[in-house]
Structure formats: C-alpha cells, structure tokens
Design a protein around this motif. Structure first.
Motif, PDB file in Angstrom:
ATOM      1  N   ARG A  32     -31.804  45.985  58.510  1.00  0.00           N
ATOM      2  CA  ARG A  32     -30.661  46.186  59.368  1.00  0.00           C
ATOM      3  C   ARG A  32     -29.532  46.551  58.454  1.00  0.00           C
ATOM      4  O   ARG A  32     -28.934  47.682  58.525  1.00  0.00           O
ATOM      5  CB  ARG A  32     -30.175  45.161  60.285  1.00  0.00           C
ATOM      6  CG  ARG A  32     -31.210  44.747  61.357  1.00  0.00           C
ATOM      7  CD  ARG A  32     -30.897  43.466  61.968  1.00  0.00           C
ATOM      8  NE  ARG A  32     -30.795  42.434  60.926  1.00  0.00           N
ATOM      9  CZ  ARG A  32     -30.070  41.101  61.372  1.00  0.00           C
ATOM     10  NH1 ARG A  32     -29.896  41.119  62.552  1.00  0.00           N
ATOM     11  NH2 ARG A  32     -30.121  40.493  60.238  1.00  0.00           N
ATOM     12  N   ALA A  33     -29.230  45.875  57.308  1.00  0.00           N
ATOM     13  CA  ALA A  33     -28.455  46.179  56.478  1.00  0.00           C
ATOM     14  C   ALA A  33     -28.747  47.489  55.905  1.00  0.00           C
ATOM     15  O   ALA A  33     -27.664  48.221  55.447  1.00  0.00           O
ATOM     16  CB  ALA A  33     -28.148  45.080  55.494  1.00  0.00           C
ATOM     17  N   ARG A  34     -29.781  47.585  55.271  1.00  0.00           N
ATOM     18  CA  ARG A  34     -30.125  48.753  54.662  1.00  0.00           C
ATOM     19  C   ARG A  34     -29.938  50.118  55.612  1.00  0.00           C
ATOM     20  O   ARG A  34     -29.362  50.886  55.036  1.00  0.00           O
ATOM     21  CB  ARG A  34     -31.607  48.608  54.305  1.00  0.00           C
ATOM     22  CG  ARG A  34     -32.266  49.716  53.366  1.00  0.00           C
ATOM     23  CD  ARG A  34     -33.575  49.733  53.119  1.00  0.00           C
ATOM     24  NE  ARG A  34     -34.053  48.289  52.575  1.00  0.00           N
ATOM     25  CZ  ARG A  34     -34.283  48.270  51.328  1.00  0.00           C
ATOM     26  NH1 ARG A  34     -33.457  49.085  50.577  1.00  0.00           N
ATOM     27  NH2 ARG A  34     -34.440  46.993  50.817  1.00  0.00           N
ATOM     28  N   TYR A  35     -30.291  49.870  56.832  1.00  0.00           N
ATOM     29  CA  TYR A  35     -30.059  51.255  57.785  1.00  0.00           C
ATOM     30  C   TYR A  35     -28.501  51.543  57.908  1.00  0.00           C
ATOM     31  O   TYR A  35     -28.356  52.524  57.791  1.00  0.00           O
ATOM     32  CB  TYR A  35     -30.639  50.678  59.012  1.00  0.00           C
ATOM     33  CG  TYR A  35     -30.482  51.791  60.158  1.00  0.00           C
ATOM     34  CD1 TYR A  35     -31.440  52.856  60.277  1.00  0.00           C
ATOM     35  CD2 TYR A  35     -29.627  51.519  61.083  1.00  0.00           C
ATOM     36  CE1 TYR A  35     -31.301  53.634  61.363  1.00  0.00           C
ATOM     37  CE2 TYR A  35     -29.206  52.459  62.079  1.00  0.00           C
ATOM     38  CZ  TYR A  35     -30.218  53.580  62.237  1.00  0.00           C
ATOM     39  OH  TYR A  35     -29.981  54.158  63.302  1.00  0.00           O
ATOM     40  N   MET A  36     -27.890  50.419  57.938  1.00  0.00           N
ATOM     41  CA  MET A  36     -26.519  50.693  58.172  1.00  0.00           C
ATOM     42  C   MET A  36     -25.878  51.302  56.959  1.00  0.00           C
ATOM     43  O   MET A  36     -24.829  52.063  57.128  1.00  0.00           O
ATOM     44  CB  MET A  36     -25.706  49.531  58.537  1.00  0.00           C
ATOM     45  CG  MET A  36     -25.847  49.149  60.203  1.00  0.00           C
ATOM     46  SD  MET A  36     -25.130  47.749  60.829  1.00  0.00           S
ATOM     47  CE  MET A  36     -26.022  46.293  60.286  1.00  0.00           C
ATOM     48  N   VAL A  75     -37.823  30.106  58.084  1.00  0.00           N
ATOM     49  CA  VAL A  75     -38.537  30.824  57.203  1.00  0.00           C
ATOM     50  C   VAL A  75     -38.331  32.358  57.296  1.00  0.00           C
ATOM     51  O   VAL A  75     -38.203  33.064  58.332  1.00  0.00           O
ATOM     52  CB  VAL A  75     -40.048  30.709  57.271  1.00  0.00           C
ATOM     53  CG1 VAL A  75     -40.634  31.322  55.970  1.00  0.00           C
ATOM     54  CG2 VAL A  75     -40.281  29.083  57.122  1.00  0.00           C
ATOM     55  N   GLY A  76     -37.898  32.864  56.485  1.00  0.00           N
ATOM     56  CA  GLY A  76     -37.489  34.237  56.453  1.00  0.00           C
ATOM     57  C   GLY A  76     -35.920  34.904  56.246  1.00  0.00           C
ATOM     58  O   GLY A  76     -35.782  35.919  55.729  1.00  0.00           O
ATOM     59  N   LEU A  77     -35.284  33.729  56.701  1.00  0.00           N
ATOM     60  CA  LEU A  77     -33.669  34.125  56.421  1.00  0.00           C
ATOM     61  C   LEU A  77     -33.386  33.652  55.247  1.00  0.00           C
ATOM     62  O   LEU A  77     -33.891  32.835  54.381  1.00  0.00           O
ATOM     63  CB  LEU A  77     -33.029  33.471  57.439  1.00  0.00           C
ATOM     64  CG  LEU A  77     -33.501  33.840  58.849  1.00  0.00           C
ATOM     65  CD1 LEU A  77     -32.497  32.716  59.880  1.00  0.00           C
ATOM     66  CD2 LEU A  77     -33.471  35.028  59.397  1.00  0.00           C
ATOM     67  N   THR A  78     -32.410  34.453  54.646  1.00  0.00           N
ATOM     68  CA  THR A  78     -31.852  34.223  53.285  1.00  0.00           C
ATOM     69  C   THR A  78     -31.395  32.821  52.881  1.00  0.00           C
ATOM     70  O   THR A  78     -31.952  32.226  51.756  1.00  0.00           O
ATOM     71  CB  THR A  78     -30.761  35.136  52.966  1.00  0.00           C
ATOM     72  OG1 THR A  78     -30.934  36.600  53.617  1.00  0.00           O
ATOM     73  CG2 THR A  78     -30.419  35.245  51.595  1.00  0.00           C
ATOM     74  N   ARG A  83     -26.200  36.105  53.155  1.00  0.00           N
ATOM     75  CA  ARG A  83     -26.254  37.091  52.243  1.00  0.00           C
ATOM     76  C   ARG A  83     -27.778  37.880  52.227  1.00  0.00           C
ATOM     77  O   ARG A  83     -28.448  37.514  52.878  1.00  0.00           O
ATOM     78  CB  ARG A  83     -26.059  36.698  50.815  1.00  0.00           C
ATOM     79  CG  ARG A  83     -24.591  36.134  50.312  1.00  0.00           C
ATOM     80  CD  ARG A  83     -24.471  35.242  49.112  1.00  0.00           C
ATOM     81  NE  ARG A  83     -24.769  33.996  49.636  1.00  0.00           N
ATOM     82  CZ  ARG A  83     -24.672  32.966  48.954  1.00  0.00           C
ATOM     83  NH1 ARG A  83     -24.587  32.993  47.481  1.00  0.00           N
ATOM     84  NH2 ARG A  83     -25.039  31.610  49.304  1.00  0.00           N
ATOM     85  N   THR A  84     -27.630  39.115  51.497  1.00  0.00           N
ATOM     86  CA  THR A  84     -28.919  39.709  51.382  1.00  0.00           C
ATOM     87  C   THR A  84     -29.223  39.804  49.812  1.00  0.00           C
ATOM     88  O   THR A  84     -28.544  39.243  49.088  1.00  0.00           O
ATOM     89  CB  THR A  84     -28.844  41.358  51.783  1.00  0.00           C
ATOM     90  OG1 THR A  84     -27.961  41.922  50.892  1.00  0.00           O
ATOM     91  CG2 THR A  84     -28.520  41.388  53.319  1.00  0.00           C
ATOM     92  N   ASN A  94     -34.267  40.876  52.296  1.00  0.00           N
ATOM     93  CA  ASN A  94     -34.484  42.193  52.214  1.00  0.00           C
ATOM     94  C   ASN A  94     -34.272  42.663  53.773  1.00  0.00           C
ATOM     95  O   ASN A  94     -35.319  42.721  54.753  1.00  0.00           O
ATOM     96  CB  ASN A  94     -35.835  42.511  51.939  1.00  0.00           C
ATOM     97  CG  ASN A  94     -35.981  44.120  51.803  1.00  0.00           C
ATOM     98  OD1 ASN A  94     -35.318  44.722  52.402  1.00  0.00           O
ATOM     99  ND2 ASN A  94     -36.803  44.343  50.934  1.00  0.00           N
ATOM    100  N   ASP A  95     -32.990  42.903  54.054  1.00  0.00           N
ATOM    101  CA  ASP A  95     -32.541  43.084  55.501  1.00  0.00           C
ATOM    102  C   ASP A  95     -32.629  44.542  55.985  1.00  0.00           C
ATOM    103  O   ASP A  95     -31.769  45.451  55.515  1.00  0.00           O
ATOM    104  CB  ASP A  95     -31.344  42.346  55.824  1.00  0.00           C
ATOM    105  CG  ASP A  95     -31.090  42.180  57.216  1.00  0.00           C
ATOM    106  OD1 ASP A  95     -31.289  42.970  58.022  1.00  0.00           O
ATOM    107  OD2 ASP A  95     -30.998  40.972  57.662  1.00  0.00           O
TER     108      ASP A  95
END
Lengths: 347, 347
Positions: B148-152, B204-207, B164-165, B145-146
């Motif tokens: 940054r990707a959501r924002y962009m 931990v936390g990265l896809t 990936r997200t 659930n990134d």
DNA sequence: CCAATATACTGAAACGTTACAGATTGCCAA
DNA sequence: TTGGCAATCTGTAACGTTTCAGTATATTGG
C-alpha cells in the motif's frame, strides 16, 4: 494550478480517468445519452443501453462525485456525529463497522463529524445541514427532547438516532430495550436472593436514562425488592469517581447486595470499589452489567452480563437513514433490540 | 429533480446558501475578484480584500466543496483505512478522535474506508487513489514491505502509516517504540526474579512484530533470561484461542514464569488461561502488558502495564499527512513514541 | 400519401469554483 | 504629449454531471 494536461476536447488517450465524455466518444453517442443509458432511463434503446453499460464496465467508469454533487446536491455521504469525550469506546468502533458494512455496496461514504464537551451538540448538525455536507446523519446520545432531531426534521434532512426521543415527532431510530434490560437484571438479582439493589445509571438527560430507571423501578416493585439510591454517579463519570463512590456506598450499613450497571467500563470500576471496601463479588454482592464485547467474564467470573450489540445498532441505523433517503416512511424505520438473557459465567 | 428555485441570475434573495456570485453582487465586484480576495491574492487591493472578507464573514459564506473539488481536484478529505475485523477497538476510537482533533480547525473531513479480512488490503487504497476520493490517507497494520505504501508513493498521494515500513523508501509515519517496550518489559520481569519468559506477539507479518520480537530477544540475553517459545498465538487470535493455549502452556513443566503481552485484550485471555491452569498471577507468574486505556489494573492488580497512547498516534498521523499535503518533506514527518515505564499497580 | 405521434437520441445550460487572458485606470519617464 | 507599465479588477472557459428543450427518424392512423 490547473490540472489540465494538454487536450482541448476529446480524449482518445488512455491515462486519464474516464468521464461521460470518454464514454460518449468511445460509443459514438452524446454525453446525455450515455448519462441516461447508465441509469437505465426508459427513453434509451435497449441495445444502446447494454452497449454503453458494457463499455462503462470494461473501462471501469465511475461517476465523478464532485460532478454529481455539484449538479444535483447529492453528496452520497452519511455522517456519524460523535461526542469525542464521552462516547463508549466499543460503541465508536462497532457502530462504525456496522455502518460501513451496510454502505459497503452503495456509493455512500461515511464521514465522522466530531464535537466535544465544550460545544453545543447542535453545532455539528447545524454545520452539516447548512453546508449540505451529507445526505443523511446518524446521531447518538439522544435526549427525550432532542434539539438536533427537531432541527433536522424541520430542515427535512434524513437522519436516524441511536436511542429514542419523546417529543411526539416521528423519525427513524434504533434503540436497545434498556427498560427490559434493567428489569431482567433486577429479576436475575432477585432470583439470587438479592433484595437491596442499586443502579448505576446512564447519563442523566439521555432518553435511555429514563428507560433504564423505569425498568429498574418497575421490576423492583414486581419482585418486592427495595432500591438503595446511588445517584452520585452515572456511567459518564470517570473510572476513579465511580470506584471511589462505590467504595463509599459499600462501606455503609445499608449497602446494596445487588448492583445493576449500564456499561462495562463502569462495571470494572464498580467491582474495584466493592473490593476496595473489603467485600467479595458473588458473596456479599452480585452485579449485573451490560457489555458490548465479551470481556467482562474474563474480568470476574461472578459477574452476570447482558449483551448489547453495537455493530448491529450501526447496521440498523445505516439501513434506517438509507431507507429514509430512499423515500421510505420514517415511521417504518424504527427498531428496538431486545436484550439477551442475563448470562452467568459458563466454562 | 432540479434544485433550482426560480431565479435566473443574480440572487438578491435571502434564503439560499451564499456563493461567490452572492458575494460579488453584494460587493459590486466580479466573482473572480471575490474569489481571489478571499484567498488573499496579492493583486487585489488591500481595502477591497478586507471589505470582501468582512461581507463574507457577515453572511457566513463557505466555499462549496463540490465546486472546489470539481475545479481543482482538491477533496479536503483525509481517509482512514481500517480493517473491520482485526483492528483493536480502542485503537479505532482513539485514533479517530486524535485525527479529528487535528483537522478540527481545517477544512478537512475524515472519512473511514473499511476493508475486511477477505479483501486485498490494497483494494481500498486503490479505490481511494483511482477515484481521487481523498487528499491524504492514513493506514495501519503496516508491513515491512507494504504494497500500500509502495503504491501510494508511486502514485504520489500523501499518506502516513501507523507503524514503520522497511523498504528503503521514505514516507511519514508514527510508530510506538515496541522494541523499547519489549525490552523494558523483559527487564521489569527480570527485576522481579523472573527468568523464563514468553512473548505473546503482535500479528506475524506486521512491522512491529519484528520490533517486538527483537526487543524481547535482545533484552533476554542482556539480562540472561531464557525464552519459552509461544508461537502458537498472536494478539490477532481470538480470546478463546489465546486463553486455551495459554492454559496449555502453563500446565507444562517448562512453563514460563513471566509473560509479555502486546495488547490488553490478549492479556485478559492470558490471565484467564493462567488461572485455568490453577496458577496465580504475581506468585507463579508475572505478566507485563501494553494497554491503551487504563483498565488493566482494575482487572488484576498484579499486572504490570505499559501505556500506549492511540489518540496521540491519531494526532501525529493527521499532522503528518497534512504536513505532506502542505508540501513538507516526507522525511521530516516521522515520529516515534517512547513507551512509558513499566507501571505496577499503585493505590 | 400526409399528418400526427412515438422512439431514440442530442446540444446547451447550469451547479460553484478557479485559471487564464484580458481590460481599465492612473501614473511616471521620456 | 505619449508610450509604457504597474496596480486592480473582470469575463470566459472549464472541471463532470444532469436536466431541459429540442431534433431526426421511423411508425401509425386516416
């Protein structure tokens, strides 16, 4: 594709990025006044100045780079010019981080300008200068008589080199003292009783090749050791080449009992070559190597290492370029980084 | 500091950089016509077009980036956003080269935008978007659930992610199939008779943490091996931490007889830890590791390796961003790179 | 009290580019 | 012949900034 929204003139709206005009409207001043107030020009009243700066901060004004660049020619860009095929990996990574660390709280951006083996190294530099793409340039793989440095000096564009030149011209640089490194390495080997030493050199043609070779030679005669010539490889060669030729060398009767290596990756290959020849590191031969990250001792504990800090180099180079851009004397923007001691493995 | 020389209007002179005005003067046309002729606009006569383009090429005209950017908002910049503390070294180097390879014959420049551990990873992205500093962005260390990707995506700025997200949102990415990697690794270890396996995970936390863990778990049950939990480290930990904890692990009675490592640097530490515990690689335990440069086999021949090509990742990411900028569908700009076989040392 | 001068501010022009709205020409149909 | 229209080309304005050459007001000296 015109980006304009609807507005013809003053923008009382909220969504667009604020410009000087926005600030002028909000403060009731002219754009000229606002522009000058923001750069602390003396002919603006102290209170006005504070007021403008306050509003600017509040609404998060940031000068438009394209506007500034078009008007003044100032790009606020530093370019790092890199050989995409021969640069050491950790060098690229660390030097970039070193540079960004320094420019982080300046308006500068870092752009990476690559060139490949097939091109003239002057090409990317010429491009940068001709298109005015950067206010300052950092180059590596510096040569004693470096056409890039000469070119940039002629054109008057600030730059810094990683490594020194030897052209009688003054310019900012940062360098690692490879003369001292090679000397220390030789002395450390001599202290272990090694006296037939070989050197895996930097790439022939680069300035630090000479420094390294000289430091090696001078220390050899100082300690009374002899050189086993090993000119068939340099750290620019592939892992396989270095490995194979090291193995060949180590199978000869007159093989060295000590090797000095100018780069960590080469050292891996050297050790492999040594072992290919059936010899044992630390017993039959000792190796002193430069490294830029602390990994070699995990590889073989018997290795002796000297650390070179590329992140520091990046910072120093960035500081040097910014200094020159800021008007400092190029001659005062030179630094030389001393090698660490020769370090054996410890616990 | 005004850069103007003396001229008031038309420049018949030779030294200054040519602009549209120069071309207009030389061809006897208007600047508008010249501008359109250069971009093959249909309403310009075929001969005029060729003539203008010829002259432009002859005198080496290059559009002024600041002019274009100011007028159109197009920056011709791709920004690579990097964590200056946790990014893998060879990743930085290779991905940069991969990107520059692709943008080399485009007008794009690559800028590196750093951020550090202490900052919100969203900060640099926000900066880029707010100041309109880039036409496209590449980010790494992607999370399921990134933000940054959501924002962009919200802001409509083209980007690509390394990894990936998992947010149900479509965007370009390039990823390495870590699920397959972990599975292959487990199967290779099982084939060597190993059945008590430990995993040194991605952060931990990265896809790709999830992908790796799942691939590992699924293959474990497939081959009927069991997991020895080793959750106290990830490849983001320091060399010293990994080494120490591996040594602790290997001194336990229920120690693993096979380890899967997600990064080469971690593997060096793992092996050191194994040897600290008095065990021997290849006899007491086997290790499968990902690597991005072919160095691990020089380190220990007993290692089993899987190659991940970061330069390819850089190229793919650049292609994806450029594709999106060029109007392609984001969903068509996704690629997944399959791991190589698990490779033993050979000659 | 007037002129000179300092202080604080301002409009217009320019950097190089592109979009918009014309302008000019030639040609064809009516 | 004329009106219309397509094919080419052009001037102007605008993007956001800084610099130049002012202007207006207050202050000072004589």
């Amino acid at each position: 594709m015109d980006r304009r929204v609807t507005k013809k003139d003053d923008d009382t709206s909220g969504k667009e990025r604020p410009t000087l005009k926005t600030l002028a409207f909000m403060t009731g001043l002219g754009v000229t006044t606002v522009s000058r107030a923001l750069k602390d020009a003396p002919e603006i009243g102290a209170e006005t100045r504070r007021r403008v700066q306050l509003v600017a901060k509040q609404i998060g004004y940031r000068p438009n780079r394209a506007g500034v660049r078009l008007r003044t020619g100032k790009t606020n860009v530093i370019s790092l010019v890199l050989d995409t095929e021969r640069e050491i990996m950790s060098f690229v990574s660390d030097i970039i981080y070193g540079v960004t660390e320094v420019i982080a709280d300046t308006p500068y951006h870092l752009i990476v300008t690559p060139y490949s083996r097939s091109q003239d190294p002057l090409d990317p530099v010429r491009y940068l200068v001709e298109t005015g793409s950067a206010d300052g340039v950092i180059i590596s793989r510096t040569q004693p008589n470096d056409p890039r440095a000469r070119y940039m000096l002629e054109r008057g564009i600030p730059f810094a080199t990683h490594g020194r030149t030897d052209m009688g011209l003054v310019h900012p640089y940062h360098d690692f003292d490879n003369y001292a490194f090679a000397g220390e390495a030789v002395r450390a080997l001599a202290a272990k009783g090694r006296n037939r030493l070989a050197l895996v050199t930097p790439p022939v043609g680069l300035t630090y090749y000479g420094h390294t070779v000289n430091g090696f030679a001078d220390a050899l005669s100082e300690v009374g050791a002899s050189e086993v010539p090993f000119n068939t490889v340099s750290i620019d060669h592939t892992i396989e080449q270095i490995r194979m030729r090291t193995a060949q060398l180590m199978r000869r009767d007159d093989r060295p009992d000590g090797i000095v290596s100018s780069a960590a990756a080469a050292t891996l290959a050297i050790v492999a070559g040594i072992e290919d020849a059936g010899l044992k590191l630390g017993r039959d031969v000792d190796v002193v190597s430069k490294q830029s990250s602390e990994l070699l001792h995990l590889f073989r504990r018997e290795l002796l290492v000297v650390n070179e800090n590329f992140r520091l180099a990046g910072s120093e180079l960035a500081r040097a370029v910014l200094g020159w851009i800021g008007g400092a004397e190029p001659g005062t923007l030179q630094s030389l980084s001393k090698p660490s001691e020769v370090l054996p493995y410890r616990g």
